[in-house]
Design a protein around this motif. Structure first.
Motif, PDB file in Angstrom:
ATOM      1  N   PRO A  73      55.381 -68.418   9.106  1.00 50.68           N
ATOM      2  CA  PRO A  73      54.403 -67.786  10.044  1.00 50.68           C
ATOM      3  C   PRO A  73      54.585 -66.272   9.678  1.00 50.68           C
ATOM      4  O   PRO A  73      55.664 -65.894   9.245  1.00 50.68           O
ATOM      5  CB  PRO A  73      54.520 -68.559  11.269  1.00 50.68           C
ATOM      6  CG  PRO A  73      55.989 -68.464  11.341  1.00 50.68           C
ATOM      7  CD  PRO A  73      56.687 -68.941   9.868  1.00 50.68           C
ATOM      8  N   ASN A  74      53.753 -65.618  10.444  1.00 41.44           N
ATOM      9  CA  ASN A  74      54.015 -64.122  10.738  1.00 41.44           C
ATOM     10  C   ASN A  74      53.472 -64.055  12.341  1.00 41.44           C
ATOM     11  O   ASN A  74      52.464 -64.139  12.854  1.00 41.44           O
ATOM     12  CB  ASN A  74      52.856 -63.347  10.083  1.00 41.44           C
ATOM     13  CG  ASN A  74      53.087 -61.822  10.335  1.00 41.44           C
ATOM     14  OD1 ASN A  74      53.934 -61.514  11.023  1.00 41.44           O
ATOM     15  ND2 ASN A  74      52.275 -60.891   9.957  1.00 41.44           N
ATOM     16  N   PHE A  75      54.637 -64.252  13.145  1.00 39.86           N
ATOM     17  CA  PHE A  75      54.517 -64.396  14.515  1.00 39.86           C
ATOM     18  C   PHE A  75      54.351 -62.974  15.273  1.00 39.86           C
ATOM     19  O   PHE A  75      55.478 -62.198  14.966  1.00 39.86           O
ATOM     20  CB  PHE A  75      55.587 -65.047  14.913  1.00 39.86           C
ATOM     21  CG  PHE A  75      55.858 -65.336  16.410  1.00 39.86           C
ATOM     22  CD1 PHE A  75      54.888 -66.060  17.263  1.00 39.86           C
ATOM     23  CD2 PHE A  75      56.523 -64.591  17.267  1.00 39.86           C
ATOM     24  CE1 PHE A  75      54.855 -66.250  18.527  1.00 39.86           C
ATOM     25  CE2 PHE A  75      56.695 -64.461  18.425  1.00 39.86           C
ATOM     26  CZ  PHE A  75      55.865 -65.377  19.205  1.00 39.86           C
ATOM     27  N   ASN A  76      53.489 -62.676  16.275  1.00 42.01           N
ATOM     28  CA  ASN A  76      53.404 -61.306  16.777  1.00 42.01           C
ATOM     29  C   ASN A  76      53.556 -61.746  18.390  1.00 42.01           C
ATOM     30  O   ASN A  76      52.629 -62.695  18.761  1.00 42.01           O
ATOM     31  CB  ASN A  76      52.138 -60.870  16.421  1.00 42.01           C
ATOM     32  CG  ASN A  76      52.054 -60.378  15.125  1.00 42.01           C
ATOM     33  OD1 ASN A  76      52.531 -59.172  14.824  1.00 42.01           O
ATOM     34  ND2 ASN A  76      51.713 -61.292  14.199  1.00 42.01           N
ATOM     35  N   TYR A  77      54.318 -61.165  19.175  1.00 45.11           N
ATOM     36  CA  TYR A  77      54.374 -61.191  20.467  1.00 45.11           C
ATOM     37  C   TYR A  77      54.012 -59.774  21.054  1.00 45.11           C
ATOM     38  O   TYR A  77      54.632 -58.624  20.695  1.00 45.11           O
ATOM     39  CB  TYR A  77      55.703 -61.323  20.976  1.00 45.11           C
ATOM     40  CG  TYR A  77      55.672 -61.354  22.759  1.00 45.11           C
ATOM     41  CD1 TYR A  77      54.884 -62.366  23.524  1.00 45.11           C
ATOM     42  CD2 TYR A  77      56.307 -60.227  23.278  1.00 45.11           C
ATOM     43  CE1 TYR A  77      54.797 -62.040  24.722  1.00 45.11           C
ATOM     44  CE2 TYR A  77      56.174 -60.035  24.678  1.00 45.11           C
ATOM     45  CZ  TYR A  77      55.439 -60.824  25.334  1.00 45.11           C
ATOM     46  OH  TYR A  77      55.704 -60.817  26.736  1.00 45.11           O
ATOM     47  N   LEU A  78      52.843 -59.573  21.857  1.00 43.85           N
ATOM     48  CA  LEU A  78      52.558 -58.412  22.446  1.00 43.85           C
ATOM     49  C   LEU A  78      52.426 -58.648  24.030  1.00 43.85           C
ATOM     50  O   LEU A  78      51.847 -59.481  24.402  1.00 43.85           O
ATOM     51  CB  LEU A  78      51.224 -57.890  22.238  1.00 43.85           C
ATOM     52  CG  LEU A  78      51.137 -57.643  20.431  1.00 43.85           C
ATOM     53  CD1 LEU A  78      49.544 -57.122  20.141  1.00 43.85           C
ATOM     54  CD2 LEU A  78      52.106 -56.506  19.909  1.00 43.85           C
ATOM     55  N   GLY A  79      53.350 -57.934  24.754  1.00 47.39           N
ATOM     56  CA  GLY A  79      53.281 -58.056  26.068  1.00 47.39           C
ATOM     57  C   GLY A  79      52.247 -57.170  26.764  1.00 47.39           C
ATOM     58  O   GLY A  79      52.085 -56.872  27.899  1.00 47.39           O
ATOM     59  N   GLY A 115      47.159 -48.049  21.876  1.00 53.23           N
ATOM     60  CA  GLY A 115      48.045 -48.743  21.221  1.00 53.23           C
ATOM     61  C   GLY A 115      48.821 -49.609  22.070  1.00 53.23           C
ATOM     62  O   GLY A 115      49.363 -50.497  21.443  1.00 53.23           O
ATOM     63  N   GLY A 116      48.610 -49.396  23.389  1.00 49.84           N
ATOM     64  CA  GLY A 116      49.435 -50.379  24.330  1.00 49.84           C
ATOM     65  C   GLY A 116      50.308 -49.794  25.130  1.00 49.84           C
ATOM     66  O   GLY A 116      50.270 -48.445  25.067  1.00 49.84           O
ATOM     67  N   THR A 117      50.873 -50.654  26.165  1.00 51.95           N
ATOM     68  CA  THR A 117      51.451 -49.993  27.140  1.00 51.95           C
ATOM     69  C   THR A 117      52.930 -50.317  27.388  1.00 51.95           C
ATOM     70  O   THR A 117      53.750 -50.247  28.146  1.00 51.95           O
ATOM     71  CB  THR A 117      50.953 -50.278  28.604  1.00 51.95           C
ATOM     72  OG1 THR A 117      50.780 -51.594  28.871  1.00 51.95           O
ATOM     73  CG2 THR A 117      49.444 -49.356  28.790  1.00 51.95           C
ATOM     74  N   GLY A 118      53.379 -51.104  26.649  1.00 49.10           N
ATOM     75  CA  GLY A 118      54.743 -51.748  26.399  1.00 49.10           C
ATOM     76  C   GLY A 118      54.983 -52.546  25.289  1.00 49.10           C
ATOM     77  O   GLY A 118      54.195 -52.552  24.065  1.00 49.10           O
ATOM     78  N   PRO A 119      56.251 -52.843  24.907  1.00 47.81           N
ATOM     79  CA  PRO A 119      56.834 -52.936  23.435  1.00 47.81           C
ATOM     80  C   PRO A 119      56.429 -54.549  23.275  1.00 47.81           C
ATOM     81  O   PRO A 119      56.129 -55.121  24.032  1.00 47.81           O
ATOM     82  CB  PRO A 119      58.180 -52.809  23.723  1.00 47.81           C
ATOM     83  CG  PRO A 119      58.567 -52.951  24.817  1.00 47.81           C
ATOM     84  CD  PRO A 119      57.494 -52.602  25.726  1.00 47.81           C
ATOM     85  N   GLY A 120      56.657 -54.870  21.880  1.00 49.50           N
ATOM     86  CA  GLY A 120      56.353 -56.341  21.431  1.00 49.50           C
ATOM     87  C   GLY A 120      57.214 -56.382  20.151  1.00 49.50           C
ATOM     88  O   GLY A 120      57.995 -55.716  19.938  1.00 49.50           O
ATOM     89  N   PHE A 121      57.257 -57.487  19.564  1.00 47.17           N
ATOM     90  CA  PHE A 121      57.778 -57.620  18.340  1.00 47.17           C
ATOM     91  C   PHE A 121      57.008 -58.610  17.535  1.00 47.17           C
ATOM     92  O   PHE A 121      56.129 -59.407  17.913  1.00 47.17           O
ATOM     93  CB  PHE A 121      59.260 -58.276  18.626  1.00 47.17           C
ATOM     94  CG  PHE A 121      59.394 -59.584  19.075  1.00 47.17           C
ATOM     95  CD1 PHE A 121      59.373 -60.046  20.499  1.00 47.17           C
ATOM     96  CD2 PHE A 121      59.333 -60.702  18.218  1.00 47.17           C
ATOM     97  CE1 PHE A 121      59.252 -61.255  20.699  1.00 47.17           C
ATOM     98  CE2 PHE A 121      59.416 -61.993  18.318  1.00 47.17           C
ATOM     99  CZ  PHE A 121      59.389 -62.557  19.748  1.00 47.17           C
ATOM    100  N   ARG A 122      57.325 -58.566  16.188  1.00 53.68           N
ATOM    101  CA  ARG A 122      56.862 -59.572  14.999  1.00 53.68           C
ATOM    102  C   ARG A 122      58.188 -60.023  14.124  1.00 53.68           C
ATOM    103  O   ARG A 122      58.765 -59.260  14.007  1.00 53.68           O
ATOM    104  CB  ARG A 122      55.816 -59.129  14.375  1.00 53.68           C
ATOM    105  CG  ARG A 122      56.208 -57.784  13.698  1.00 53.68           C
ATOM    106  CD  ARG A 122      54.819 -57.577  12.608  1.00 53.68           C
ATOM    107  NE  ARG A 122      53.554 -57.301  13.455  1.00 53.68           N
ATOM    108  CZ  ARG A 122      53.323 -56.166  14.066  1.00 53.68           C
ATOM    109  NH1 ARG A 122      53.919 -54.888  14.018  1.00 53.68           N
ATOM    110  NH2 ARG A 122      52.103 -56.026  14.720  1.00 53.68           N
ATOM    111  N   ALA A 123      57.847 -61.208  13.557  1.00 55.02           N
ATOM    112  CA  ALA A 123      58.826 -61.721  12.594  1.00 55.02           C
ATOM    113  C   ALA A 123      57.937 -62.562  11.694  1.00 55.02           C
ATOM    114  O   ALA A 123      57.023 -62.869  12.100  1.00 55.02           O
ATOM    115  CB  ALA A 123      59.899 -62.532  13.236  1.00 55.02           C
TER     116      ALA A 123
END
Length: 282
Positions: free
Chosen positions: A15-21, A244-252
């Protein structure tokens, strides 16, 4: 990981997994997104591509989930200079309307480029491990708009609302550093005696510019480890502005090189007996 690279090859991303808070434009929602993409060579320089994603959103009033729009297209290698590590590709994709998300059809012309610096003279040899890649994609809607679910703070439920179609320019670039150049045994190919095949620190910059709206911008520092048949990569998502957003996220991401992983099935293009070009190592 935020945009396609210029290579044209048999590949599978799953997968290409994205998490955005957060979501851009001030929405108060946490989003998990799992993308998948597949590319199959038709000729040594032309590939068929398809990608889609599944999205799960946590709103203060509840949760929503479902498939996003599917994109089908062609990608063509327009220019290659292996000596100077330069590559340019063009693509045309069709965003299939109502294939998951209730959104109109879109046409997506794009250009992808990359340039490595391994050919630089000895006077600036410290720059040789660096490379840049980038892309520009114009997503043009066909139709007036679609429908979307939006939380209703009064009722605590989701309402179906009109989602206008807006032309959006997706663009970005990356800076990469290849550890291949740090070994004395580097001879233009993977080192035979090194513990690592290729470890690549990188930072990507992504921008989404809807017509008439603010550009959403993020910086995405991370790394990729490139093996012979696969690549694994991860990065942080850091918003550069409020859009672009108000907090960090990550992807793998896990990327499989199908021609090396399953040569009996993907050893040559579907419509040609000529082998595909070897990939440029950025």
């Amino acid at each position: 990981m935020t945009f396609d690279d210029p290579a044209v090859a048999d590949e599978l991303i799953l997968p290409n997994f994205n998490y955005l808070g957060y979501l851009a434009q001030g929405s108060n929602v946490a989003e998990n997104r799992i993308n998948g993409a597949f590319a199959r060579l038709l000729t040594p320089t032309l590939a068929f591509t398809i990608d889609s994603s599944w999205v799960h959103q946590n709103w203060p009033t509840g949760r929503t989930s479902g498939f996003d729009k599917t994109n089908i297209g062609l990608k063509y290698e327009a220019f290659r200079d292996s000596r100077h590590e330069a590559l340019v590709s063009v693509a045309l994709a069709w965003g299939v309307g109502h294939s998951g998300a209730d959104a109109p059809d879109t046409i997506q012309p794009g250009i992808f480029f990359g340039r490595g610096f391994g050919d630089l003279p000895d006077s600036v040899s410290w720059l040789r491990p660096f490379a840049i890649t980038g892309s520009v994609i114009d997503e043009v809607p066909i139709g007036s708009g679609g429908m979307a679910l939006a939380p209703n703070a009064t009722t605590g439920r989701f309402d179906t609302v009109l989602s206008p179609a807006v032309e959006t320019l997706h663009w970005g670039f990356s800076m990469q550093y290849s550890s291949l150049y740090l070994t004395k045994r580097f001879d233009g190919g993977p080192p035979k005696d090194e513990p690592l095949n290729q470890f690549v620190p990188l930072v990507e910059f992504r921008f989404d510019s809807p017509r008439g709206q603010n550009t959403a911008a993020t910086a995405n520092p991370g790394f990729a480890y490139v093996a012979v048949t696969w690549q694994v990569a991860a990065e942080a998502i850091i918003p550069l502005n409020r859009a672009g957003g108000t907090g960090p996220g990550f992807r793998a991401q896990l990327l499989l090189f199908l021609d090396d992983l399953m040569p009996a099935l993907f050893g040559k293009p579907l419509l040609s007996d000529r082998p595909a070009h070897s990939q440029i190592a950025w």
